[in-house]
Every structure is written in C-alpha cells, then in structure tokens.
Design a protein around this motif. Structure first.
Motif, PDB file in Angstrom:
ATOM      1  N   ARG A 406       0.821  -1.225   0.000  1.00 39.89           N
ATOM      2  CA  ARG A 406       0.000   0.000   0.000  1.00 39.89           C
ATOM      3  C   ARG A 406       0.847   1.264   0.000  1.00 39.89           C
ATOM      4  NH1 ARG A 406      -4.760  -0.137   4.211  1.00 39.89           N
ATOM      5  NH2 ARG A 406      -3.036  -0.346   5.688  1.00 39.89           N
ATOM      6  N   LYS A 407       1.869   1.232  -0.784  1.00 40.09           N
ATOM      7  CA  LYS A 407       2.704   2.425  -0.929  1.00 40.09           C
ATOM      8  C   LYS A 407       1.906   3.491  -1.672  1.00 40.09           C
ATOM      9  CE  LYS A 407       7.157   3.998  -2.715  1.00 40.09           C
ATOM     10  NZ  LYS A 407       8.391   3.593  -3.432  1.00 40.09           N
ATOM     11  N   PRO A 408       1.834   4.740  -1.152  1.00 40.17           N
ATOM     12  CA  PRO A 408       1.012   5.773  -1.792  1.00 40.17           C
ATOM     13  C   PRO A 408       1.426   6.027  -3.235  1.00 40.17           C
ATOM     14  CG  PRO A 408       1.703   6.471   0.389  1.00 40.17           C
ATOM     15  CD  PRO A 408       2.475   5.232   0.083  1.00 40.17           C
ATOM     16  N   VAL A 409       0.423   6.344  -4.058  1.00 40.12           N
ATOM     17  CA  VAL A 409       0.692   6.677  -5.452  1.00 40.12           C
ATOM     18  C   VAL A 409       0.890   8.179  -5.564  1.00 40.12           C
ATOM     19  CG1 VAL A 409      -0.556   4.684  -6.308  1.00 40.12           C
ATOM     20  CG2 VAL A 409      -1.783   6.821  -5.929  1.00 40.12           C
ATOM     21  N   TYR A 410       1.747   8.569  -6.473  1.00 41.28           N
ATOM     22  CA  TYR A 410       2.146   9.966  -6.656  1.00 41.28           C
ATOM     23  C   TYR A 410       1.316  10.546  -7.791  1.00 41.28           C
ATOM     24  CZ  TYR A 410       5.307  13.980  -6.933  1.00 41.28           C
ATOM     25  OH  TYR A 410       5.848  15.247  -6.920  1.00 41.28           O
ATOM     26  N   ILE A 411       0.441  11.498  -7.472  1.00 41.47           N
ATOM     27  CA  ILE A 411      -0.475  12.082  -8.456  1.00 41.47           C
ATOM     28  C   ILE A 411      -0.048  13.518  -8.720  1.00 41.47           C
ATOM     29  CG2 ILE A 411      -2.852  12.792  -8.881  1.00 41.47           C
ATOM     30  CD1 ILE A 411      -3.778  10.442  -7.282  1.00 41.47           C
ATOM     31  N   THR A 412       0.057  13.859  -9.999  1.00 38.59           N
ATOM     32  CA  THR A 412       0.511  15.186 -10.410  1.00 38.59           C
ATOM     33  C   THR A 412      -0.532  15.809 -11.328  1.00 38.59           C
ATOM     34  OG1 THR A 412       2.812  14.483 -10.278  1.00 38.59           O
ATOM     35  CG2 THR A 412       2.349  16.488 -11.522  1.00 38.59           C
ATOM     36  N   TRP A 438     -10.221   6.791   1.191  1.00 29.94           N
ATOM     37  CA  TRP A 438      -8.927   7.209   0.647  1.00 29.94           C
ATOM     38  C   TRP A 438      -8.573   8.580   1.188  1.00 29.94           C
ATOM     39  CZ3 TRP A 438      -6.083   4.123  -2.782  1.00 29.94           C
ATOM     40  CH2 TRP A 438      -6.720   2.952  -3.206  1.00 29.94           C
ATOM     41  N   GLN A 439      -7.295   8.842   1.277  1.00 29.08           N
ATOM     42  CA  GLN A 439      -6.813  10.115   1.796  1.00 29.08           C
ATOM     43  C   GLN A 439      -5.735  10.673   0.883  1.00 29.08           C
ATOM     44  OE1 GLN A 439      -5.058   9.529   5.628  1.00 29.08           O
ATOM     45  NE2 GLN A 439      -3.611   7.970   4.953  1.00 29.08           N
ATOM     46  N   THR A 440      -5.620  12.007   0.917  1.00 33.09           N
ATOM     47  CA  THR A 440      -4.607  12.694   0.110  1.00 33.09           C
ATOM     48  C   THR A 440      -3.698  13.498   1.023  1.00 33.09           C
ATOM     49  OG1 THR A 440      -6.058  14.603  -0.212  1.00 33.09           O
ATOM     50  CG2 THR A 440      -6.169  12.839  -1.853  1.00 33.09           C
ATOM     51  N   ILE A 441      -2.421  13.528   0.681  1.00 34.05           N
ATOM     52  CA  ILE A 441      -1.427  14.315   1.411  1.00 34.05           C
ATOM     53  C   ILE A 441      -0.724  15.206   0.402  1.00 34.05           C
ATOM     54  CG2 ILE A 441       0.655  14.242   2.833  1.00 34.05           C
ATOM     55  CD1 ILE A 441      -0.229  11.502   3.826  1.00 34.05           C
ATOM     56  N   GLN A 442      -0.803  16.546   0.637  1.00 33.49           N
ATOM     57  CA  GLN A 442      -0.193  17.487  -0.294  1.00 33.49           C
ATOM     58  C   GLN A 442       1.321  17.304  -0.279  1.00 33.49           C
ATOM     59  OE1 GLN A 442      -2.409  19.625  -1.889  1.00 33.49           O
ATOM     60  NE2 GLN A 442      -0.818  20.346  -3.284  1.00 33.49           N
ATOM     61  N   GLN A 443       1.863  17.042  -1.457  1.00 30.55           N
ATOM     62  CA  GLN A 443       3.306  16.840  -1.589  1.00 30.55           C
ATOM     63  C   GLN A 443       4.008  18.144  -1.919  1.00 30.55           C
ATOM     64  OE1 GLN A 443       4.701  14.173  -0.741  1.00 30.55           O
ATOM     65  NE2 GLN A 443       6.791  14.254  -1.512  1.00 30.55           N
ATOM     66  N   ASP A 444       3.530  18.840  -2.939  1.00 31.15           N
ATOM     67  CA  ASP A 444       4.048  20.153  -3.312  1.00 31.15           C
ATOM     68  C   ASP A 444       2.924  20.908  -3.995  1.00 31.15           C
ATOM     69  OD1 ASP A 444       3.948  19.156  -5.970  1.00 31.15           O
ATOM     70  OD2 ASP A 444       5.976  18.330  -5.737  1.00 31.15           O
ATOM     71  N   ILE A 448       0.206  15.317  -5.115  1.00 34.61           N
ATOM     72  CA  ILE A 448      -0.224  14.789  -3.827  1.00 34.61           C
ATOM     73  C   ILE A 448       0.136  13.318  -3.765  1.00 34.61           C
ATOM     74  CG2 ILE A 448      -2.154  16.384  -3.536  1.00 34.61           C
ATOM     75  CD1 ILE A 448      -3.992  14.087  -4.474  1.00 34.61           C
ATOM     76  N   LEU A 449       0.028  12.761  -2.575  1.00 35.21           N
ATOM     77  CA  LEU A 449       0.164  11.326  -2.363  1.00 35.21           C
ATOM     78  C   LEU A 449      -1.216  10.780  -2.010  1.00 35.21           C
ATOM     79  CD1 LEU A 449       3.475  11.102  -0.287  1.00 35.21           C
ATOM     80  CD2 LEU A 449       3.161  10.668  -2.721  1.00 35.21           C
ATOM     81  N   LEU A 450      -1.643   9.726  -2.750  1.00 34.84           N
ATOM     82  CA  LEU A 450      -2.951   9.117  -2.550  1.00 34.84           C
ATOM     83  C   LEU A 450      -2.763   7.729  -1.964  1.00 34.84           C
ATOM     84  CD1 LEU A 450      -6.059   9.172  -3.002  1.00 34.84           C
ATOM     85  CD2 LEU A 450      -5.624   8.164  -5.253  1.00 34.84           C
ATOM     86  N   SER A 451      -3.473   7.442  -0.852  1.00 35.51           N
ATOM     87  CA  SER A 451      -3.343   6.148  -0.205  1.00 35.51           C
ATOM     88  C   SER A 451      -4.651   5.822   0.500  1.00 35.51           C
ATOM     89  CB  SER A 451      -2.195   6.162   0.809  1.00 35.51           C
ATOM     90  OG  SER A 451      -2.443   7.121   1.823  1.00 35.51           O
ATOM     91  N   PRO A 452      -4.927   4.500   0.716  1.00 42.49           N
ATOM     92  CA  PRO A 452      -6.156   4.129   1.445  1.00 42.49           C
ATOM     93  C   PRO A 452      -6.020   4.448   2.921  1.00 42.49           C
ATOM     94  CG  PRO A 452      -4.891   2.175   0.895  1.00 42.49           C
ATOM     95  CD  PRO A 452      -4.197   3.316   0.215  1.00 42.49           C
ATOM     96  N   ARG A 453      -7.147   4.758   3.524  1.00 43.21           N
ATOM     97  CA  ARG A 453      -7.138   5.067   4.955  1.00 43.21           C
ATOM     98  C   ARG A 453      -7.040   3.801   5.797  1.00 43.21           C
ATOM     99  NH1 ARG A 453      -8.910  10.340   6.017  1.00 43.21           N
ATOM    100  NH2 ARG A 453      -9.828  11.417   4.226  1.00 43.21           N
ATOM    101  N   THR A 454      -7.721   2.711   5.365  1.00 39.56           N
ATOM    102  CA  THR A 454      -7.749   1.471   6.131  1.00 39.56           C
ATOM    103  C   THR A 454      -7.553   0.305   5.174  1.00 39.56           C
ATOM    104  OG1 THR A 454     -10.154   1.371   5.903  1.00 39.56           O
ATOM    105  CG2 THR A 454      -9.286   2.457   7.873  1.00 39.56           C
ATOM    106  N   ASP A 455      -7.651  -0.897   5.711  1.00 40.12           N
ATOM    107  CA  ASP A 455      -7.562  -2.092   4.871  1.00 40.12           C
ATOM    108  C   ASP A 455      -8.746  -2.141   3.923  1.00 40.12           C
ATOM    109  OD1 ASP A 455      -5.253  -2.829   6.149  1.00 40.12           O
ATOM    110  OD2 ASP A 455      -6.268  -4.121   7.614  1.00 40.12           O
ATOM    111  N   ILE A 456      -8.441  -2.406   2.652  1.00 39.76           N
ATOM    112  CA  ILE A 456      -9.478  -2.505   1.624  1.00 39.76           C
ATOM    113  C   ILE A 456      -9.233  -3.765   0.823  1.00 39.76           C
ATOM    114  CG2 ILE A 456      -9.857  -0.018   1.465  1.00 39.76           C
ATOM    115  CD1 ILE A 456      -8.064   0.036  -0.970  1.00 39.76           C
ATOM    116  N   PRO A 457     -10.256  -4.323   0.195  1.00 41.22           N
ATOM    117  CA  PRO A 457     -10.052  -5.528  -0.627  1.00 41.22           C
ATOM    118  C   PRO A 457      -9.319  -5.197  -1.918  1.00 41.22           C
ATOM    119  CG  PRO A 457     -12.328  -4.800  -0.725  1.00 41.22           C
ATOM    120  CD  PRO A 457     -11.680  -3.956   0.316  1.00 41.22           C
TER     121      PRO A 457
END
Length: 702
Positions: A406-412, A438-444, A448-457
């Motif tokens: 579950r390494k976050p994906v880098y979205i530009t 899902w959650q987003t973390i501002q990178q620059d 952003i970095l997109l990753s799941p908040r919890t365990d998902i199928p």
C-alpha cells in the motif's frame, strides 16, 4: 497743687464722660483715679473704678435679610424643612431685650395654610403635602420677630419670605387629538410630513416638560422617523425612506410621547407615564421612472468571448404597470465601450474582444432605462471578466498500480495556463464515499500522495479527483488505482474491478436487515408447515373427483428407486405440500362398488396391483395407523422429488386430477399403492373410456 489737682480731675471727668457715651457702641472699660503733684509726683496708688451701665430696651429686633427666598418641592411630605429666617437685636445679650420670638403674620394665598415657623429657631416647615406647582407656584409669608420673648410690650419687626414650589414630573405629556392624518408623495425622502403638538402641565422648558417621541407601531421597515422641536415641544414626523404607492397607499403609525425624566406618581395624577396617538399617512401616486430589478446585476464573462456574444439581459419595469413595455435601454455615457445593450430587449452583448488589461477585472456598468414619458431609471451591471482559456488542471497519468504494501501513489496535475490560472493546485476527492476510504497528502504545489485510509479488498478503484488552480477554476479527473496482491507493480495481472462504493449507505444496511427478517419469517413459516400432523381425513362415498395417489412408480411393470431421492426421516406430511390430489391420501376408496383401504407393503409396481379389485377383500383390511406408517415416508420422498425438479415442472407421474370413474367400473382401482404381488392381466385398461386413456398411458409401457 490745687490747680494741678483740679486739672487732673477735669481730665478724669472728660474721660468718664467718654465712657458713658460709648456704651451704646458696646465699649466697656475700667476708670482709674490717681493723684499727682504739680511736678508729677504721685503720692498715692491709683484707684481703679469699674462702672456698669444698665441696658434699656431701646432697640427693636431686625431681620438679617430684607427678603428671604426658599424652594419647596411640590407634593412633599408634611414637616419638610423649607428654610430658616434669622433676626438680631442690639440690646444686651441673654436678656429679655434680646429674647426673640417668630410668628407668621400672614400667608398669601391665605388658604389653605401650607407653612409654619418655629417660634424660637425661625425654621419654616410644610404643614401639608398639597403643594402643587401647577395650582400655586409661589407662596408669600409675612413673618414677625418680637423681643421680650414675644410679649406684647416687646419691640417687633417684620420680614418677607418667598417660597417657590419646585416642579416634579407629576404630569404626563398628552396629545391634543387622538388621531392625525397627513399625506406624502411616493418616493419622497427626508421630507417633513406632520408636526404633532405635545402638551404638558409641568414647568415649561424643564426636563419634566420636554417631550420625547417614538413610533411604536407601523414602522417595521424604518421608512419614518420622528424628532422633537425643543422650542415648541412638537414632534416632527419625517419620511426617511421612499414609500411606494404600488405596494401600499396607506400607512398607519402609532406614536407615543414621554418626558426626559421619569414620571412620578402622586395623588391626583394619571397612572400612565406616556400618551399615544394614531397618524394616518396617505401615500399619493407619482409617475415614477423605470426601476431595474435587481438594482445590481452581477454577471461573469468568458475572456475568450467573441464579438456579439450575448452575456445576459438586464430589464427594468414600470412600477405603475409592472411590465417592461415601451422602455428603452442604453449604456450611460463614458462607460465601457466593450459592451452594448439592445435598446428594446435589454440584452447585453460583447462589442469588442478583450485585451489583457481587462482580463480578470471587475467593471461597474451603469445602464439607463427611459420610459415613454421620458422618466429615467438607473441600474448597475457588475461584470467580472474571466481568463481567456478553456484549459482546466488535469491529473496525468491517471492509472496506477498499488501492491500489498500500500505504498502511496504519486499524483501530479498539469495545466497549460499561466499565472494566475496555474499552480499552486488544491486536490480533493469529490466522491464522499471514496473520500471516506482514501486520503490525500499534499506533496508540493502540483502533486499529492494518494493512499487508502484502512484495509481494503484487492481490486480496481475509480477515484474522482478535483483539482483547483490558484484562481479557483477546477477540473475533475478519474484516477484508476489497481490494488492487487503483488510485490512489484509488474507482477500485477488482471484483477476484478471493485465498485467505488466500498462502504454501505444507510438505505443499503436497512434493506439488508429487512431482507434478513423476511428470510427468517419464510423459514419459520416453512418449519411451521412441516411440523403439522398427518392427514387423516376419509373420503366420503361416491367422491366426485378421484385423484391418483403419489407413488414411486415411474413406469408400468418396473420398480424404480431414484438414488437422488433423499427419504424424509420424519413421518410427517405438511398440509402446505399436498397440492392437487393430496386430499385423498389415506382415504377409503371405492371402486367397482366395493370399498377398500390401502394396504401396507414396500415399494409397489404396477404389476403388484393386478387383480387388486378382486383380491382386496380376501387380503383383509389394514388399520389406518398401519397405512399411515407405510405411506408417509414414500409420499415425502415423492414430494421432495417433485420440488427438486430442475426445470421447475411437475414429474410425469405427479398427482393429477381426473374425472369421476363412475360406479361399477370393471377396471377396478388404478392405484399403485397395493401390496399385492400377483401378476394380473392389464388388458382391461384398453377397454377404458376415452377420458381414462390418458391416465392409462401414464401407467402402461407402450
């Protein structure tokens, strides 16, 4: 020496005379006598003599002031001190010559008596609480002072006292009339429409007399205001906001008046501290100019708009008629030259292409509307000119693979626009159901970095991401995240797509609960049906609708046991599963004029029933309980088999209704439930009537 002595005596006599004359001036001294010789020798000690002069009451007392002035509050309590008068006497102190007494000689007005004076101290007090300034505002007292302790033979004098009654707010203001009426033209502002006199019995120009006005009813929209004329104490009613005749032609106001200081309730006064009156304001119609609605029209114009592009419509209407007929429109002189308005329709259009100096600016455009009478109305258009580009920020790339770590994906996000319609970007997940997982973390500024908040199928997730530029212009891109069970993205193959709706809504949960309850209800019903007792009714003689009894015979002359049939373990047949033809199970059947009961036995074939009609009586009768034990398990197997048909159809030998066979039939019974094993000829089936041939075909192998 005699001459000298004589001289000295003369000198002493002169001095003694001086002392006697100075007594009236209050000068007292001691006279000293002494003898001297001519040469100044004093042969004897000087002899002092004290001379006391006896006073005569030759001075009348007099007041210290020619006029005494005091103030007494109206309606004050009895015994209230008003003031004190004083007098003096030149005679010897502490004698009757200076023992003074005071009394009131006269009082104006004479009745009722309002004041008294203390005979020794001269203190004046009130006798009653009926002092009323509005009735008598000033009282005059003539007071006498007499020595010799006030005895008639004493000397006396008189003085004047003026007592002014001080006003209190014991009278409420009031209006001369209970109602007033006035008129005003519509749309007039800051005009005086009425003066309302305020009357008050208290002292003029005092806080108890000055009136303060207020509008207590009918002015919720604040179209009116009222002030006080300090010189005349009148209320000045004014219109401060324009009135509209078309809305209403009459306004009714309720106006109240009160004083500057609090009202004092005293005997004989009113219990109300303020007075009210009604004012009817008639609004007169005036031929008004056109009115724009709204008065300020905001519009947004694309910076890329071509010449002639319609950007809006701004209309005015006649307040009298409520429509826009006959109104002409134009842009006020000196306004923006890049926009025009149609003279008749009021439609706004672009007159020239926008330059860089207008991009991103706001412009106030004054629009004039002129009716047929020449009256003019004014409105304002607030135009905001946007950027001249149609490109919104988008996400690139849009497809990503996420492994089990579950390494976050880098979205530009990118955009071809320049500042200010560019970075920094702001990212949001527009779908609420996806945002909860899902959650987003501002990178620059651009990613952003997109990753799941919890365990998902594992699966493919479609996530809508909204990107806003620095000016708030936004675009939405759907990002596809393939979350699969892999170590590296290259190991991931095709996986099932997962619906974006990962979480269940309230209605879905409610539907699941209701479905579970319905299923539970069905199961309870089925269990209740299977739990009923066995059928034990007997068929009456000559039953008009005979039915075949369910058996395990699939064809004539063969005994077939279906291995897929699972025998029931219970000996209970549910009345819910009987269906058509089950009403005769376990009943007494009559055929050929003879009655018989079903006999016990194992699985029967068609051969076992040959000659059944002739041998039934010889075999004897079996009890109902024996037949019941024999039939229940077999009937249950047949019913179960019928239910398990894959094509949802009845089996060929399922119970079918047929017409009544009639009395005395030579064929006997065609039932397959007999336990007789004798082989009998079935040729008689060929002689059956046509209505029974169909039944025979089901039992005879052709």
């Amino acid at each position: 020496m005699q001459i000298a002595a004589k001289y000295l005596l003369t000198t002493q006599a002169i001095y003694f005379y001086y002392v006697l004359s100075a007594y009236e001036k209050g000068i007292f001294d001691i006279i000293i006598f002494f003898a001297t010789t001519a040469d100044g020798y004093s042969p004897e000690i000087p002899l002092p003599h004290t001379i006391r002069i006896e006073d005569d009451n030759d001075n009348a007392p007099s007041f210290t002031q020619d006029l005494f002035t005091f103030v007494a509050p109206e309606h004050c309590k009895p015994g209230t001190v008003v003031g004190q008068v004083t007098a003096e006497d030149r005679d010897e102190l502490y004698t009757l010559h200076t023992a003074l007494k005071y009394r009131i000689v006269s009082e104006e007005p004479p009745f009722p008596k309002m004041f008294s004076v203390h005979p020794e101290s001269g203190v004046i007090t009130t006798l009653t609480s009926q002092l009323d300034r509005e009735i008598i505002g000033k009282h005059l007292l003539l007071i006498e002072v007499r020595d010799m302790a006030g005895q008639p033979f004493g000397l006396c004098n008189t003085g004047t006292v003026v007592i002014n009654v001080k006003d209190v707010n014991d009278n409420a203001p009031y209006f001369g009339h209970s109602s007033y009426e006035t008129k005003v033209l519509e749309n007039r502002v800051n005009v005086e429409i009425l003066r309302i006199p305020c009357l008050d019995k208290d002292e003029p120009n005092s806080p108890a007399w000055n009136c303060r006005f207020s509008i207590v009813k009918g002015n919720d929209d604040n179209h009116f205001a009222i002030t006080t004329d300090g010189r005349t104490n009148e209320g000045i009613l004014c219109v401060v906001k324009g009135l509209d005749y078309e809305t209403t032609n009459l306004r009714i106001l309720e106006i109240a008046a009160s004083n500057e200081i609090p009202y004092v309730v005293v005997p004989y006064s009113s219990g109300l501290a303020q007075s009210t009156c009604t004012v009817r304001v008639n609004i007169l119609d005036d031929d008004e100019g056109p009115v724009f609605k709204p008065c300020l029209l905001p519009i947004t114009i694309d910076g890329c708009a071509a010449v002639g592009t319609a950007v809006g419509k701004y209309l005015a209407e006649d307040p009298e008629t409520g429509n826009s007929e006959g109104i002409r429109y134009r842009i006020a002189p000196g306004q923006s030259n890049w926009i025009t308005i149609d003279e008749n329709s009021g439609e706004l259009r672009i007159a020239k292409l926008f330059g860089n100096d207008l991009i991103g600016r706001q412009c106030n455009i004054t629009v004039l509307a002129v009716d047929q009478s020449g009256k003019t109305g004014t409105g304002t258009v607030l135009a905001t000119i946007g950027a001249c580009d149609r490109d919104y920020p988008v996400v690139t790339p849009r497809e990503f693979i996420m492994c089990r770590d579950r390494k976050p994906v880098y979205i530009t996000a990118v955009t071809p626009n320049e500042s200010p319609y560019s970075a920094p970007f702001r990212f949001d997940i527009s779908d609420r159901s996806m945002d909860s997982g899902w959650q987003t973390i501002q990178q620059d500024d651009k990613s952003i970095l997109l990753s799941p908040r919890t365990d998902i199928p594992y699966g493919i997730y479609k996530i809508p991401v909204t990107v806003r530029d620095n000016k708030g212009r936004q675009g939405t891109s759907v990002v596809s995240v393939n979350y699969c069970d892999c170590t590296t993205p290259s190991d991931c193959g095709t996986v099932r797509q997962v619906s974006p709706a990962v979480t269940l809504g309230v209605w879905a949960i409610l539907a699941m609960i209701l479905g579970s309850l319905l299923l539970l209800l069905i199961l309870i019903t089925l269990c209740g049906c299977y739990g009923t007792g066995a059928v034990s009714k007997h068929v009456p003689d000559d039953l008009a609708n005979q039915n075949l009894i369910i058996s395990n015979t699939e064809a004539p002359g063969e005994e077939v046991m279906d291995p897929n049939i699972i025998p029931l373990q219970t000996a209970t047949v549910n009345s819910c599963d009987q269906g058509v033809g089950m009403g005769t199970i376990g009943h007494e059947v009559k055929t050929g004029g003879q009655s018989f009961e079903m006999s016990k036995g194992g699985h029967q074939t068609l051969e076992s029933v040959r000659g059944y009609g002739q041998s039934t009586m010889e075999q004897g009768r079996y009890s109902y309980s024996e037949w019941q034990n024999f039939m229940h398990s077999r009937l249950g197997e047949k019913v179960y088999m019928c239910r398990q048909n894959e094509e949802n159809k009845h089996s060929e030998d399922y119970v079918l209704p047929y017409n009544y066979e009639g009395r005395g039939s030579l064929a006997g019974s065609v039932g397959c439930c007999s336990d007789h094993q004798e082989e009998e000829v079935l040729d008689f089936l060929d002689q059956l009537e046509p209505k029974f041939r169909t039944l025979a075909e089901t039992c005879v192998k052709r």
